[in-house]
Design a protein around this motif. Structure first.
Motif, short mmCIF file in Angstrom:
data_model
loop_
_atom_site.label_atom_id
_atom_site.label_comp_id
_atom_site.label_asym_id
_atom_site.label_seq_id
_atom_site.Cartn_x
_atom_site.Cartn_y
_atom_site.Cartn_z
N ARG A 79 0.75 -1.45 -0.25
CA ARG A 79 0.22 -0.01 0.13
C ARG A 79 0.60 1.08 -0.16
N GLU A 80 1.70 1.94 1.27
CA GLU A 80 3.01 2.17 0.34
C GLU A 80 3.98 2.73 -0.34
N ALA A 81 4.34 1.22 -1.41
CA ALA A 81 4.55 1.42 -2.31
C ALA A 81 3.81 2.62 -3.94
N SER A 82 2.31 1.61 -3.93
CA SER A 82 1.68 2.60 -4.56
C SER A 82 0.77 3.49 -4.26
N PHE A 83 0.10 4.06 -5.38
CA PHE A 83 -0.54 5.73 -4.85
C PHE A 83 -1.93 4.76 -4.57
N SER A 84 -1.95 6.08 -3.23
CA SER A 84 -3.13 5.70 -1.91
C SER A 84 -3.73 6.67 -1.94
N ILE A 85 -5.52 7.07 -1.21
CA ILE A 85 -5.46 8.06 -1.11
C ILE A 85 -6.58 8.17 0.56
N GLN A 86 -6.41 9.03 1.20
CA GLN A 86 -7.05 9.39 2.41
C GLN A 86 -8.27 8.76 2.47
N SER A 87 -8.65 7.81 3.34
CA SER A 87 -9.30 6.46 3.96
C SER A 87 -10.11 7.53 4.49
N GLY A 89 -14.44 9.38 6.43
CA GLY A 89 -15.22 10.10 6.44
C GLY A 89 -15.24 10.77 4.80
N ASP A 90 -14.41 11.14 4.73
CA ASP A 90 -14.00 12.06 4.21
C ASP A 90 -13.07 11.56 1.92
N ALA A 91 -13.76 10.26 2.23
CA ALA A 91 -13.41 9.58 0.71
C ALA A 91 -13.84 9.31 -0.02
N PRO A 92 -14.40 9.26 -1.16
CA PRO A 92 -15.44 9.51 -2.39
C PRO A 92 -15.90 8.14 -2.28
N PRO A 93 -17.19 9.14 -2.02
CA PRO A 93 -18.48 7.61 -2.02
C PRO A 93 -18.59 6.13 -2.68
N VAL A 94 -17.36 5.43 -3.12
CA VAL A 94 -17.13 4.42 -3.91
C VAL A 94 -15.25 4.31 -3.31
N PRO A 95 -15.25 2.49 -3.03
CA PRO A 95 -14.45 2.31 -3.05
C PRO A 95 -13.11 2.61 -4.54
N VAL A 96 -12.39 3.33 -4.01
CA VAL A 96 -11.13 4.15 -5.43
C VAL A 96 -10.14 2.45 -5.70
N PHE A 97 -10.51 2.35 -6.90
CA PHE A 97 -9.33 1.12 -7.30
C PHE A 97 -8.36 2.31 -8.63
N LEU A 98 -7.39 1.70 -8.18
CA LEU A 98 -5.96 2.74 -8.78
C LEU A 98 -5.16 1.42 -9.40
N PRO A 99 -4.14 2.08 -10.38
CA PRO A 99 -3.29 1.13 -10.42
C PRO A 99 -2.39 0.63 -9.33
N SER A 100 -2.09 -0.52 -9.35
CA SER A 100 -0.93 -1.23 -8.13
C SER A 100 0.54 -0.42 -8.08
N ALA A 101 0.59 0.15 -9.00
CA ALA A 101 2.11 0.72 -9.20
C ALA A 101 2.26 2.22 -9.66
N ALA A 197 -5.41 -4.87 -21.78
CA ALA A 197 -6.45 -3.80 -21.34
C ALA A 197 -6.94 -5.12 -19.88
N LEU A 198 -7.62 -6.26 -20.25
CA LEU A 198 -8.75 -6.75 -18.98
C LEU A 198 -7.05 -6.73 -17.91
N ALA A 199 -5.69 -7.35 -18.18
CA ALA A 199 -5.00 -7.99 -17.21
C ALA A 199 -4.79 -6.27 -16.73
N PHE A 200 -4.53 -5.30 -16.85
CA PHE A 200 -4.46 -3.85 -15.94
C PHE A 200 -5.38 -4.12 -15.23
N ALA A 201 -6.78 -4.46 -16.04
CA ALA A 201 -7.70 -3.78 -15.34
C ALA A 201 -8.11 -4.78 -13.99
N ARG A 202 -7.44 -5.93 -13.97
CA ARG A 202 -7.86 -7.12 -13.17
C ARG A 202 -6.52 -6.52 -12.05
N ASP A 203 -6.06 -5.64 -12.62
CA ASP A 203 -4.80 -5.34 -11.24
C ASP A 203 -4.89 -4.45 -10.56
#
Length: 210
Positions: A79-87, A89-101, A197-203
């Motif tokens: 989690r620390e090595a990848s891009f993360s956001i603040q979790s 009450g102020d987080a977006p109204p959906v769980p956030v998926f971002l590239p793992s690296a 494209a599918l591999a990137f989305a799944r990752d």
């Protein structure tokens, strides 16, 4: 016409000649009523269009407990090595998926744009061969009286005029991953295959939740 003309010539009376004039007088032209064609009728009244029910929007129910459980299961170093956001009450109204690296761009720099929205979030990742856009939303479109139904967590690939896209659903939210090509062959985008494209989305990694 020869016999009637001879008859009138033999009649010396002016009154009889006037009668001959009336006999051979052409009737006045009577204008014909315009014929209404189907095309003209349709242009005036308009074609009959099918009546479709209007769609309505609704917020989907998010399984936040499952999202928090899966986020906590990710190794801390990952989690620390990848891009993360603040979790929280102020987080977006959906769980956030971002590239793992981090996605690198030309020159080795990383320029990521992340923007929460009223119904989800928008994230932009520039790349050498293509740019990546990730959108998440909790909005669903329904027919009047219809209730939101659980959606399968399947990944669907589709080519686009600028590259390709992959859609999927997780935790009750919907996600769209777009690949905007910078390489074109004969005017057609040619930067990523369906498997890539599918591999990137799944990752994509769960990077934030409430």
């Amino acid at each position: 016409m020869t016999r009637p003309l001879l008859v009138c010539a033999l009649l010396a009376s002016p009154f009889l000649l006037g009668a001959c004039d009336r006999v051979f007088q052409r009737p006045a032209d009577v204008p014909e009523a315009p014929v209404e064609t189907p095309a003209e009728t349709e242009a005036e009244t308009g074609p009959d269009l099918p009546v479709r029910p209007e769609t309505v929007t609704a917020g989907s129910s998010i399984d936040w407990e499952a999202a928090r459980r899966d986020l906590a299961a990710r190794p801390l170093e990952e989690r620390e090595a990848s891009f993360s956001i603040q979790s929280g009450g102020d987080a977006p109204p959906v769980p956030v998926f971002l590239p793992s690296a981090p996605v690198s761009v030309q020159g080795g720099e990383t320029a990521i744009r992340f923007q929460p929205t009223s119904d989800g979030y928008y994230a932009f990742f520039p790349g050498d061969a293509y740019d990546i856009i990730v959108n998440g939303t909790n909005v669903v479109f329904l027919a009047p009286g219809e209730t939101p139904q659980p959606r399968a967590e399947t990944y669907t690939f589709a080519p686009t005029t600028t590259g390709a896209s992959v859609t999927f659903s997780r935790y009750g939210a919907d996600y769209l991953v777009e690949f905007e090509c910078k390489v074109f062959t004969a005017g057609q985008p040619n930067c990523i295959t369906e498997d890539e494209a599918l591999a990137f989305a799944r990752d994509l990694a769960l990077s934030g939740t409430r």
